[in-house]
Each structure stands twice: as structure tokens, then as C-alpha cells.
Design an enzyme around this catalytic site. Sequence first.
Site, PDB file in Angstrom:
ATOM      1  N   SER A 105       4.900   6.511   3.759  1.00 48.10           N
ATOM      2  CA  SER A 105       5.002   5.046   3.578  1.00 48.10           C
ATOM      3  C   SER A 105       6.759   4.701   3.571  1.00 48.10           C
ATOM      4  O   SER A 105       7.435   5.155   4.382  1.00 48.10           O
ATOM      5  CB  SER A 105       4.092   4.435   2.446  1.00 48.10           C
ATOM      6  N   ASP A 261      -5.302   3.153   8.665  1.00 54.30           N
ATOM      7  CA  ASP A 261      -4.108   2.551   7.909  1.00 54.30           C
ATOM      8  C   ASP A 261      -3.752   1.094   8.301  1.00 54.30           C
ATOM      9  O   ASP A 261      -3.537   0.896   9.341  1.00 54.30           O
ATOM     10  CB  ASP A 261      -2.801   3.505   8.317  1.00 54.30           C
ATOM     11  N   HIS A 289      -4.311   4.474   4.457  1.00 52.11           N
ATOM     12  CA  HIS A 289      -2.889   4.619   3.993  1.00 52.11           C
ATOM     13  C   HIS A 289      -2.582   5.594   2.919  1.00 52.11           C
ATOM     14  O   HIS A 289      -1.581   6.428   2.901  1.00 52.11           O
ATOM     15  CB  HIS A 289      -2.430   3.355   3.811  1.00 52.11           C
TER      16      HIS A 289
END
Length: 308
Positions: A105, A261, A289
Site C-alpha cells: 500500500s 482491492d 487490499h
Amino acid sequence: MNTKLNVKGYLNVGDNHQLYYWTQGNPNGKPVLYIHGGPGSGTDEGCLKYFDLETTWIILLDQRGCGKSKTNDIFYENNTDKLVSDFEILRQKLNIKNWTLFGGSWGSALALVYAIKHPQVVDKIFLRALFLAREKDWSEALMGLGKMFYPYEHQRFMDSIPKAYQNSYEQIVNYCYDQFQNGDESTKEKLAKAWVDWESTLLSPINKIHSTATDFKLVEKLALLECHYAVNKSFLDENFILDNISVLKNKSIYLAHGRFDLICPLYQPLALKQAFPELQLYVTNNAGHSGSDANNLATIKHLLKTYL
């Protein structure tokens, strides 16, 4: 023989920031810098789940204002260039010549920025849940696909913001940023909790994940720093990563990305693949995610075991 090493300490990087760092694994193994996400999340034992600690030396650092790191002002001199510089200070302190990067991320964006600026000390790069850190990526994370899949949860987040500031992404983040800096404690707490609860809703389409932070200070750090970096457009030129990724043409980059995601949708890894055809992209089905989604976790472990 137990080869695991657990070293903890604080790194003085100046600017009134003392950064908490720790290592785990085999100090004679391959050094890997674990770059956490958020911005604002920090590190914990759960970060080690991807790695074989008998063959790998994991170096972890709580970024400025995060986790156990210390400062009187989490916003002061807290920007992308400083975070990248902090990694270099840590590498030199630990006398590491070259290391591999692992980031998810926000951590994936930081890993790529660091590698672009310091390619000579980077061996390989392993990423998950790619975030390109552009303004449109921040907007997508906060106001994109997620609100279509979770309209009621999104409305709860919006209910924490006055209607006069709900007309655009820019209005929302600027209102939040102003309140996080200047609002009363009650408003700040309500807003930070709403921010983190909304993000937690989007982590996984497979496993319902709720915010597990019971310490409001941890929730506050995550919300404040995410908003800080969103408002300031990651302190990067809009297409910095894509415009400069060719610097890494001789590096091996592996990416596991959940098909579902909702925070960092699949358009981002596809954009990176177009700009960097050498990217080894693994799209994981039935995953979102979260790095804890079963297919994400299995794919990441496979990539590290096979290619590290």
C-alpha cells in the site's frame, strides 16, 4: 540453532524525530527492509508473517509520527523525502551494503520512491497492494469504488463531515485536515475514528475487518498522517513513480495485488506494468487490499520463497 535476533532501538534522524526500529530473523541472512503502510500505521509482530526468519534478516522502522516513534509534532518535517532519507540513515547505521525492499500500500509507493532515488543499494523489490501515491489515487481510496460496494458504511463516514464540505474530495480532505490540526478534541476524535472505520471497511471483500486499534492515539496517528499526505499529494510530483520507474530497469520487481482491492484498484498495477513491462505482476483472485487475505498471503509467501 536459533539464529533469530531481536534488536530494538531509536534512531535520531533530527527534526525532533526519534524513530523506533527493530530487527528479526537471521543477521547472516538476506537483509530486507519492511516498509509499512498508512501513512501512519507503524510496525508490529504481524509484519513478520510473510518471511522465513531462518534465512532472512528483517529490518523494521516506524516512520515519522508512527507507532513507537517519538516526536512533539507529527506533522513537522514529515514528508516523503524525509522518510526516504530516514531509510538511508538506518541502512548506514546497520552497516548494510545492499538490501531488498518489501512494502504494501503506502509502503509500496515509498519502496519505489526510495529505490528510484537510491537504486545502487537496492537488490530486489517485493510489493503488495500497489499505491502510486497520485492525487487521483488518494481520491479513489477515499471516495471511489468503495462507496458503491459499502454505501451505508460510506454514509456513516460522510455523517462525520458537515454537508457544506461534502461536495468534493478536495473539500472533504481539506476539512478533515483543518479539524485534525485546529479542531476541538471531541471533533478530532470523532473524525479520526470515522476515517479509520471507513478505511477498515474497505480492507477485505472476503473477511470483514474492523479497526482493532483500541488506543485512540493509534487511530489518531493513522487518520492524521493519511490526511496529511493526501492533502499534500504525497509530497511528490503527480506521476513521479511512473515518470521515473525506468531508473529501475535492471531491478527485479514482484507485485501481488488483490483483484478486488477497493483501496488501491487494479488500474494502478496495470499502469505500472505499462510503464515498466518487466514488472512481475501476480493478480490474486478472491482477495482485496489486506495482506492477510488468504490468497494474498499465500502469493506473497510464494514470491519471497521463490525469488528472494
